[in-house]
Design an enzyme around this catalytic site. Structure first.
Site, PDB file in Angstrom:
ATOM      1  N   LYS A 190       0.867  -1.370  -0.229  1.00 16.74           N
ATOM      2  CA  LYS A 190      -0.028   0.092   0.191  1.00 16.74           C
ATOM      3  C   LYS A 190       0.940   1.492  -0.112  1.00 16.74           C
ATOM      4  CE  LYS A 190      -1.749  -1.427   3.889  1.00 16.74           C
ATOM      5  NZ  LYS A 190      -1.359  -2.550   3.879  1.00 16.74           N
ATOM      6  N   ARG A 214      -9.557   0.308   8.537  1.00 18.90           N
ATOM      7  CA  ARG A 214      -8.837  -0.743   8.729  1.00 18.90           C
ATOM      8  C   ARG A 214      -9.972  -2.084   8.930  1.00 18.90           C
ATOM      9  NH1 ARG A 214      -3.501   0.559   8.316  1.00 18.90           N
ATOM     10  NH2 ARG A 214      -2.219  -1.930   9.144  1.00 18.90           N
ATOM     11  N   ARG A 219      12.293  -5.157   4.976  1.00 17.48           N
ATOM     12  CA  ARG A 219      11.514  -3.182   4.185  1.00 17.48           C
ATOM     13  C   ARG A 219      12.145  -2.878   5.331  1.00 17.48           C
ATOM     14  NH1 ARG A 219       5.604  -1.812   5.384  1.00 17.48           N
ATOM     15  NH2 ARG A 219       6.222  -2.390   7.313  1.00 17.48           N
ATOM     16  N   ARG A 221      11.480  -1.445  11.081  1.00 12.11           N
ATOM     17  CA  ARG A 221      10.482  -0.975  12.214  1.00 12.11           C
ATOM     18  C   ARG A 221       9.790  -2.132  12.931  1.00 12.11           C
ATOM     19  NH1 ARG A 221       4.955   0.726   7.862  1.00 12.11           N
ATOM     20  NH2 ARG A 221       4.081  -0.588   9.387  1.00 12.11           N
ATOM     21  N   ARG A 250      -0.114  -9.080  13.119  1.00 16.72           N
ATOM     22  CA  ARG A 250      -0.895  -7.542  12.276  1.00 16.72           C
ATOM     23  C   ARG A 250      -2.122  -8.445  11.358  1.00 16.72           C
ATOM     24  NH1 ARG A 250       4.091  -5.368  10.336  1.00 16.72           N
ATOM     25  NH2 ARG A 250       2.958  -4.113   8.950  1.00 16.72           N
TER      26      ARG A 250
END
Ligand code: AP5
Ligand code: MG
Length: 207
Positions: A13, A88, A122, A153, A164
């Site tokens: 996203k 969400r 990431r 992160r 998540r």
């Protein structure tokens, strides 16, 4: 154009929103980036949501909805925007319908194995919110856009990624049916390289 980007954590996203925002000249509104900025600056909101973000849970709807409502009322959103990470939950989608009329929700469809491989590599730039993958960086510690120091992160640890994904499946996934029922859902195969997926998104938006 008022666009929602839907998809699991790591579906792309943020990556796609950053490309769309420069091409369509409309802002990217990322609730995750807004929350991370508050966390970094240790604002009262940041302190309040720290544990939620780091454990992979969701910030309460009333807080999130109020932030987005105020942000979308700013002048740079008048001609459209890309919502990245909001809504969400069904409650957030229903609230959004009371103050905005969105054009479409683009769902990035990506399998779990790809998600885990993307999130484990990431790197994030806290200065410019740029998102990268180690496989594409010549120096995995320096932001290729602004020169900032790249970080992993906190919520990309294996345990938090699993949480998540669980939260996504229970609370966010029903949004696909929500937008389908309203004739606003556009589904895009989110696997493949960044440029390939981006072309697919532009194709469905132009139709
Ligand atoms: P948020 O920041 O929104 O996290 P998320 O939804 O879990 O999504 P991610 O940012 O992890 O993934 P992404 O889909 O943006 O993928 P990316 O482009 O980075 O939210 C963080 C937290 O904030 C939440 O857990 C929650 O606590 C809170 N929050 C946020 N919004 C909320 C809301 N509305 N309500 C309540 N709480 C909220 O890509 C991932 C990796 O893959 C990158 O390394 C990238 O380089 C790579 N990549 C992307 N696309 C491709 C491709 N096509 N090919 C190869 N690699 C790719
Ligand atoms: Mg993101």
């Amino acid at each position: 154009m008022k666009i929602i980007l839907l998809g699991a954590p790591g579906s792309g996203k943020g990556t796609m929103a950053q490309k769309l925002t420069s091409e369509l000249k409309i802002p990217q509104i990322s609730t995750g980036d807004i929350f991370r900025k508050n966390l970094k600056e240790e604002t009262p909101l940041g302190l309040q949501i720290k544990d939620i973000l780091n454990s992979g849970g969701l910030v309460p709807d009333e807080i999130t909805i109020e932030i987005v409502k105020n942000r979308l009322a700013e002048s740079d959103c008048a001609n459209g925007y890309i919502l990245d990470g909001f809504p969400r939950s069904i409650a957030q989608a229903k609230a959004l319908d009371t103050f905005q009329n969105i054009d479409c929700a683009v769902n990035l469809d990506v399998d779990n194995a790809t998600i885990v491989s993307r999130l484990s590599g990431r790197r994030f730039c806290p200065e410019c919110s740029g998102t990268f993958h180690v496989s594409t960086l010549s120096d995995p510690s320096v932001c290729p856009v602004c020169g900032g120091k790249l970080i992993v992160r906190k919520d990309d640890s294996e345990e938090t990624v699993l949480e998540r994904l669980r939260v996504y499946e229970t609370t966010t996934l029903p949004l696909i049916e929500y937008y389908k029922a309203r004739g606003k859902l556009l589904t895009v195969n989110g696997t493949g390289g960044v440029e390939v997926v981006y072309r697919r998104i532009l194709d469905v938006l132009h139709k």
